[in-house]
Design an enzyme around this catalytic site. Structure first.
Site, PDB file in Angstrom:
ATOM      1  N   GLU A  46     132.604  31.276  20.357  1.00 29.90           N
ATOM      2  CA  GLU A  46     133.462  30.175  20.800  1.00 29.90           C
ATOM      3  C   GLU A  46     132.783  29.451  21.950  1.00 29.90           C
ATOM      4  OE1 GLU A  46     137.549  30.680  21.912  1.00 29.90           O
ATOM      5  OE2 GLU A  46     137.789  32.294  20.459  1.00 29.90           O
ATOM      6  N   ASP A  57     144.363  28.140  30.556  1.00 28.69           N
ATOM      7  CA  ASP A  57     143.345  29.022  31.128  1.00 28.69           C
ATOM      8  C   ASP A  57     143.679  29.455  32.544  1.00 28.69           C
ATOM      9  OD1 ASP A  57     141.489  29.116  28.959  1.00 28.69           O
ATOM     10  OD2 ASP A  57     141.025  27.032  29.371  1.00 28.69           O
TER      11      ASP A  57
END
Length: 279
Positions: A46, A57
């Site tokens: 990724e 995040d």
């Protein structure tokens, strides 16, 4: 995903899927890290595209995104680097980006550009549910596999839609909240894995908070087809405390991936129907 690429996971191993933030600590380091991860046993990689508001995040990846943005990293520079590196990798690349980046670029142009860069798949954490079906069809037009996220709060109806439309694999978010290391793995993951496996044969990879090899071991025992390693790897690669941070960061990242690879390889082997991805 791409005929010239091998399947994401060979039939007899659990898939290891590391995450990197492109451009942190630099794009050159990212390029070296991609090669390192592919050589070290990553089945899929990724690659995060920095954006202005990576809302899902936690502090580690947010800080890496800030650093990347300060370096001037953007979609164009990332894809330029990927164009050079991807053909040399045995592991397919899956981009992770937020919807704003795609909207700013324009969806048709975005898919055209990432396809030209030899990208195999795409994850969009904030893809609006009502847009999922149309977006999945557009991705398929460009032979890009759209990986959808399932969470502990996803309704049964949403899980059914994810199972029907996700390609490559399903990204099972292990817990609510932000990305980042956690001391243990949420026990609800085992229940969610069973629920998803009742709906689909598509491989399921678990991410969010997977920071130790023993976490990977536990998730594999519960039946996951792969694990996603994000914040722990980003932190290791971006550590600037050593005299030679770039070289030592890459070395430590290689050691970390080797530990996870060993932990996964020690688990029972999977039947061939669980080949991970066509990417």
């Amino acid at each position: 995903m791409l005929a010239e690429k091998p399947h994401c996971s060979v039939s007899l191993q659990r898939a290891l899927i590391p995450y990197l933030t492109a451009g942190c600590p630099s794009l050159d380091t990212t390029a070296d890290a991609l090669r390192l991860l592919a050589a070290g046993g990553a089945d899929v990689i990724e690659l995060g595209i920095p954006c202005s508001n990576p809302f899902a995040d936690g502090p580690i990846i947010r800080n890496s995104v800030t650093k990347s943005t300060e370096n001037g990293t953007n979609l164009e520079s990332v894809l330029s680097m990927v164009c050079e590196v991807a053909p040399t990798l045995s592991s397919p690349l899956v981009l992770l980006t937020y919807f704003e980046t795609i909207s700013e670029c324009g969806a048709q142009r975005f898919f055209r550009d990432i396809k030209a860069a030899d990208v195999s798949g795409l994850i969009v954490p904030d893809l609006p549910p009502e847009a999922t079906r149309a977006f999945a069809l557009l991705a398929a037009d460009y032979d890009i596999e759209l990986v959808l996220l399932a969470t502990p709060t996803s309704s049964r109806r949403r899980l059914q839609e994810i199972a029907a439309l996700s390609r490559g694999f399903i990204y099972l978010v292990s817990s609510t909240g932000l990305t980042g290391p956690r001391p243990t793995v949420n026990g609800q993951v085992e229940v969610l894995l069973k629920e998803l496996k009742e709906l689909t044969d598509i491989p399921i990879a678990v991410g969010f908070g997977i920071s130790r090899p023993e976490h990977a071991t536990q998730i594999a025992k519960w039946g996951a087809n792969g694990v996603i390693i994000g914040s722990a790897l980003v932190k290791t690669l971006g550590d600037r405390s050593s005299p030679r941070p770039r070289l030592e960061g890459l070395a430590r990242a290689g050691d970390l991936i080797a530990e996870f690879r060993q932990a996964l390889d020690q688990q029972s082997r999977l039947p061939e129907k669980y080949n991970m991805l066509s990417i």
